[in-house]
Design an enzyme around this catalytic site. Structure first.
Site, PDB file in Angstrom:
ATOM      1  N   ASP A 186      -8.620   4.183  -8.104  1.00 52.23           N
ATOM      2  CA  ASP A 186      -9.835   4.411  -8.858  1.00 52.23           C
ATOM      3  C   ASP A 186     -10.874   3.401  -8.361  1.00 52.23           C
ATOM      4  OD1 ASP A 186     -11.510   5.460 -10.735  1.00 52.23           O
ATOM      5  OD2 ASP A 186     -10.693   4.343 -12.420  1.00 52.23           O
ATOM      6  N   ASP A 244      -6.936   4.171 -15.227  1.00 52.72           N
ATOM      7  CA  ASP A 244      -7.042   3.447 -16.488  1.00 52.72           C
ATOM      8  C   ASP A 244      -7.289   4.362 -17.675  1.00 52.72           C
ATOM      9  OD1 ASP A 244      -9.581   4.215 -15.862  1.00 52.72           O
ATOM     10  OD2 ASP A 244     -10.465   2.209 -15.877  1.00 52.72           O
ATOM     11  N   ASP A 250      -6.372   9.930 -16.238  1.00 48.32           N
ATOM     12  CA  ASP A 250      -5.545   9.528 -15.091  1.00 48.32           C
ATOM     13  C   ASP A 250      -4.047   9.702 -15.351  1.00 48.32           C
ATOM     14  OD1 ASP A 250      -7.742   8.618 -13.535  1.00 48.32           O
ATOM     15  OD2 ASP A 250      -7.812   6.789 -14.726  1.00 48.32           O
ATOM     16  N   ASN A 269      35.182  -7.646  -5.482  1.00 49.16           N
ATOM     17  CA  ASN A 269      33.985  -6.785  -5.413  1.00 49.16           C
ATOM     18  C   ASN A 269      32.967  -7.106  -6.496  1.00 49.16           C
ATOM     19  OD1 ASN A 269      35.082  -5.501  -3.232  1.00 49.16           O
ATOM     20  ND2 ASN A 269      35.619  -3.619  -4.304  1.00 49.16           N
ATOM     21  N   GLU A 295      34.268 -13.467   3.238  1.00 51.43           N
ATOM     22  CA  GLU A 295      33.082 -12.820   2.657  1.00 51.43           C
ATOM     23  C   GLU A 295      32.006 -13.846   2.330  1.00 51.43           C
ATOM     24  OE1 GLU A 295      34.084  -9.899  -0.267  1.00 51.43           O
ATOM     25  OE2 GLU A 295      35.320  -8.785   1.158  1.00 51.43           O
TER      26      GLU A 295
END
Length: 1057
Positions: free
Chosen positions: A382, A730, A734, A824, A959
């Site tokens: 806008d 706004d 819109d 995990n 890991e």
């Protein structure tokens, strides 16, 4: 219809037909509208007719669209492929735990399925919470509607009829402050003017004047319908009698309501979610394939038979116990392959991203939006309040010179209502001349606006243009040259107050559209009256006979002076400045002695038709050019967008010329660019045969006078073309486009609640540059998410390789499902989350946006992690084998616990242990525990606890080191050392700490089936784990060489061609 003699049901039926072919009330006269709607403006509808119409049209309210039930919402959360795999794994795991614990149920047997179910419940709860917030925009829209209305029924005014009972054909009176209850045609003005604030619906900056005159164009846009008032807008000045044309869902706000609902049905998955779904589907196939392969490899252990001469199986022997054991291995494989912690880590990373963005004034309402921002390719912005400050300010002041035909021009700085923001250039030092004093007087006193200091900012009350004039007066200073400003915020307009005291207002000639001016009569301390006027420059010039020169002398307005003033007006207009002229009159005739309502001349002021005659024979003093200035930082932000490969499209409800000038100034268009094929009104765009070709043009585009449907169409076409669209807005108008866009961005300061609820992100400072900063942050977050997704997937590949090798070699199961689940979820979680804190690349906004269909894992990255995964498998299985078969390894003594060594052949054929003669094992110690075996074959089941602990510890250590590899996709740890992300080092410490916790706390060690390790054993773990860093460094080096040579080969090829 009562007086009109209409039958009520027939009138209602006629009204229903009127709705079917839309009647352009704005393009018809008042009489035609009365006839069409079957009503007399002086009596209104009869009660019976109104009741019939209410039955035909329904109540004047917005529909409530029933959302999905709670059960449907919960079910939707399990449509994700990864979630379904987890659900299946949990169900199988639960069944196995139940069957294995048939004799005595223990909590430890159910840890794995319970943990997976807990993850699924938390994920579902978060998903349901997000879904229930989705339709709040519609609820906010309903709050805009008016509650009551003053309605004419049966010839009598009902002062507070519930607005929901209004019907087409009702006659309604509007007053100052009223919220318009329905879409209505103005029948007549009660006051001289009617001004309505409809910016939330159309995007216009200023309130709009309304009239009862018809508009010629039947296809006029909302802004051009000057004889219509719309539901949800507010009357800011004047009073009028109006005719209800549309109610409920047929109103403009009702259409927006429908569009929001339709847009909410088209919510697409984010690019990352699509990738994860694709990954989940591929993972399902891979897991299925590997599980089948594991079973085929091990079928010989639970199904045996003999073949006779004709190859017919005989003596078939099936071991249910061993079949179940290998089925458990398959489940362990599934648990290993699924990154259970991934949904939680993604949610955590996105939540951390929202905190970073909030610090930059971008408030994210929906977590997935953080990631989507990173691949934004088009920003539809806008203009008012986003690219501009939404605070009118004077940019140029033109005063009359020292001789006829000459003018003086002053440049004025400043972009806000703060009087100290900016200055006037070349301002005469010392005392202001008489001409400038008169301009200051008119601007300060002929003015109904105010500016105040509130919450560390300056805000205006009243018309923005008038507020800008008051700020100009403060910058001009007092006649004596003193500064009228005060430190006290209540004295913001010190100079204006001084002028108001010097010239007391005693009468007001209100602004109207016909004469395009406002006038006031003031009395000075000397007792004489003066008329001060401001308005459209051309109109004031037509009614002026003289001009005031620099020294205050008054001379006739000749052609030369007129041309000089009009030339200045043309110059300012071409720069899209809104111009206001200043004039005055000292010879007031019968108003020379006017002192209030008891004066004989007061009756002339009661009729606005007399105002134009009073405002004649004026003395012209000067003019000012005003604008809603662009934000200072927007130009650089648009340059950043251009460098980042993001196109900027401006979509505004403002007029074309003003919008084009702003777009040139902020860099959407270059100064000399031909914009005839890049600037369109909404109506012109909708009339194009090939809209997509226009939207594919490189560079910026401008759409002015845009209505909600235009914005939606632009967003829809861009999305169809594969663009990732961020849309700002706004107003209520819109909301549908915000809902439809990939990223809907609402304004936090000027935005309506409807726009905020429909959006994915809210700008706390309403600033375009904040969007660009948020896009950069989104790109950084996506890169970090990609890092930890790769890290977690590579870890899972290692776990799969470990279990597959265990199964292929025929050795005892090294890792059980609950241990894999712990790795995990808990051990991998902190490092994966910490990777979300990786610092952004310096050139992150110099690269083009990634395509939404870009691969999450490239073939080279997949190969890299297959190599890493293979090493993880070899390391975890290898250390298991080493403990059973070696007394020492690379100089590290492993015999301290007294365990019995076996050959590799015995280990791989452990299932035949019962057939071995003279096989015995000695007791061994682990921590405070001693393991003894009545049956020596138990050495490969209960006795594997130490080997399993070593395997698990190697997996955790690898890991942790692998998370260092994930710091960068290709950059070496020598160039990007671990301490660039201290959070990762902290996370690694936390993960190791958690691992020590389950090792050295007896209760937890028993739950996870592990035992404490000695110092020598820890040295072995680190020795086996560390090479993963060296292997990935080599792979990164190969990757860098390949990437560097690619462009060179392409360059040589181009030169050859």
């Amino acid at each position: 219809m009562g007086e009109a003699g209409h039958d009520a049901p027939a009138a209602a039926a006629a009204m229903k037909d009127a709705d079917d072919d839309v009647f352009p009330a704005w393009a018809r006269t008042v009489e035609e509208c009365e006839k069409r709607f079957g009503v007399d403006r002086d009596r209104g509808l009869s009660s019976s007719d109104a009741a019939a119409r209410l039955r035909a049209h329904g109540p004047n309210e917005l529909q409530e669209h029933p959302g999905p039930s709670m059960l449907q919402l919960v079910a939707q959360q399990f449509e994700d492929t990864l979630v379904r795999i987890l659900l299946a794994a949990a169900a199988v795991s639960f069944a196995l735990a139940l069957s294995s614990s048939a004799g005595a149920l223990t909590l430890s047997a159910f840890v794995e399925p319970l943990v997976i179910f807990l993850i699924l419940v938390v994920n579902a709860a978060v998903g349901v919470w997000q879904e229930t917030n989705a339709e709040k925009a519609l609820e906010a829209l309903r709050q805009i509607q008016s509650d009551h209305a003053a309605v004419l029924r049966d010839g009598e005014w009902l002062p507070a009829l519930p607005a929901r009972d209004l019907v087409p054909g009702d006659v309604v009176q509007l007053r100052v402050g009223d919220k318009v209850p329905a879409d209505m045609r103005v029948l007549r003005l009660v006051t001289s003017t009617l001004r309505v604030e409809q910016g939330s619906l159309t995007g216009e900056t200023n309130s709009v004047n309304k009239t009862a005159h018809a508009v010629p164009a039947a296809d006029a846009d909302i802004q051009a319908k000057e004889c219509m008032v719309f539901a949800g807008t507010t009357v800011v000045n004047g009073s009028a009698v109006c005719l209800v044309v549309h109610t409920g869902m047929a109103t403009e706000i009702g259409k927006i309501h429908s569009q929001i609902h339709e847009a909410s049905q088209e919510d697409d998955d984010t690019p990352l979610k699509k990738k994860l779904n694709e990954f989940g589907e591929a993972l399902t196939k891979i897991i299925g394939l590997i599980c089948v392969l594991v079973w085929l490899i091990n079928v010989k252990y639970f199904l045996t038979f003999d073949l006779d001469d004709r190859w017919v199986p005989r003596n078939i022997r099936f071991s249910f116990e061993k079949c179940t054991y290998y089925f458990e291995i398959a489940v362990a494989l599934a648990v290993a392959a699924i990154p259970e912690g991934l949904p939680a880590v993604i949610t955590t990373c996105l939540a951390l991203g929202t905190r970073k963005m909030a610090a930059k004034n971008a408030l994210v309402r929906k977590l997935p939006s953080v990631e989507t921002l990173g691949c934004t390719t088009v920003i539809c912005s806008d203009k008012t309040g986003t690219l501009t400050t939404n605070q009118m300010s004077v940019a140029k002041l033109v005063a009359i010179g020292d001789a006829p035909g000459t003018v003086r021009s002053f440049k004025v700085d400043g972009t806000t209502y703060d009087p100290r923001d900016g200055k006037i250039y070349d301002w005469p030092a010392g005392r202001m001349d008489a001409n400038l004093e008169m301009i200051a007087k008119v601007a300060a006193v002929c003015n109904d606006a105010s500016v105040s200091h509130s919450s560390n900012q300056y805000v205006s009350t009243g018309m923005p243009t008038e507020a800008a004039l008051k700020v100009l007066v403060e910058k001009m200073g007092l006649p004596e040259g003193k500064n009228g400003l005060s430190v006290d915020p209540s004295e913001t307009l010190g100079c204006c107050r001084w002028w108001s005291n010097a010239a007391k207002r005693i009468a007001t000639l209100e602004f109207d559209r016909m004469r395009k001016s406002m006038g006031i009569i003031v009395s000075s301390k000397s007792g004489s009256n003066t008329l001060l006027v401001k308005g459209a420059v051309e109109t004031l010039l037509e009614r002026s006979t003289h001009i005031q020169l620099q020294d205050g002398s008054v001379v006739p307005l000749d052609e030369k002076s007129r041309k000089a003033i009009l030339a200045s007006l043309h110059e300012l207009s071409t720069k899209a400045l809104r111009c206001l002229g200043f004039a005055y009159k000292e010879d007031l005739g019968e108003f020379a002695t006017y002192d209030g309502e008891f004066h004989p001349a007061h009756k002339l002021l009661l009729d606005p038709a007399n105002y134009a005659a009073i405002e004649t024979n004026l003395i012209f003093a000067g003019l000012a050019g005003l604008r809603d200035p662009p934000r200072e930082e927007v130009f650089d932000a648009i340059e950043d967008c251009r460098a980042a490969g993001i196109r900027v499209m401006v979509i505004t409800g403002d007029n074309k010329e003003t919008a084009e000038a702003i777009c040139h100034e902020i860099g959407v268009f270059s100064p000399d660019e031909d914009i005839s094929v890049k600037s369109f009104t909404g109506k012109e765009f909708m009339a194009l045969a090939d809209k997509k070709t226009l939207l594919r043009r490189k560079g910026g585009l401008l759409f002015s006078r845009a209505e909600p449907r235009h914005k939606q169409e632009i967003v829809r076409l861009l999305k169809e073309d594969g663009e990732v669209v961020a849309m700002t807005g706004d107003g209520v108008n819109d909301a549908p486009a915000l809902k439809l866009a990939d990223i809907g961005i609402a304004m936090g300061i000027t935005g309506t609640e409807v726009a905020k609820e429909a959006s994915d992100m809210v700008l706390a400072d309403d600033n375009f540059s904040t969007i660009v900063a948020a896009v950069g942050e989104g790109r950084s977050i996506y890169n970090n998410m990609k890092a930890f997704i790769r890290y977690m997937i590579s870890s899972n590949i290692g776990e799969v390789a470990s279990i597959f090798l265990t199964s292929a070699l025929g050795i005892p199961e090294g890792l059980i499902p609950v241990q894999l689940l712990w790795v995990n979820l808990v051990t991998d979680g902190p490092p994966a989350t910490a990777l979300g804190f990786n610092p952004p690349d310096k050139d992150i906004m110099k690269k083009p946006p990634r395509r939404s269909d870009d691969s999450l894992i490239t073939p080279w990255i997949l190969f890299r992690y297959l190599v890493i995964g293979l090493y993880v498998g070899i390391a975890t299985v290898g250390i298991f084998v080493i403990w059973y078969t070696h007394g020492s390894f690379m100089g590290i003594d492993l015999t301290g616990d007294g365990h019995t060594l076996v050959s590799y052949s015995q280990l791989s054929n452990w299932g035949q242990c019962s057939t071995w003669g003279n096989f015995t094992v000695a007791p061994f110690t682990a921590g405070a525990r001693t393991f003894t075996f009545d049956n020596p074959c138990e050495y490969f089941q209960a006795g594997k606890v130490k080997a399993t602990t070593l395997s698990l510890s190697v997996l955790v250590a690898i890991e942790m080191f692998n998370s260092l590899n994930a710091l960068s996709e290709d950059t070496s740890l020598l160039s990007m050392p671990p301490w660039v992300n201290p959070w990762l080092l902290l996370a690694m410490s936390v993960s190791f700490g958690l691992h020590f916790l389950i090792l050295y706390v007896p209760f937890l060690a028993q739950v996870f089936g592990i035992v404490p390790l000695s110092l020598n054993e820890w040295l072995l773990v680190l020795l086996v784990a560390l090479p993963v860093v060296l292997i990935d460094e080599v792979l990164k080096f190969v990757g860098r060489c390949t990437t560097a040579s690619g462009p060179k080969r392409r360059l040589k090829k181009q030169k050859g061609e």
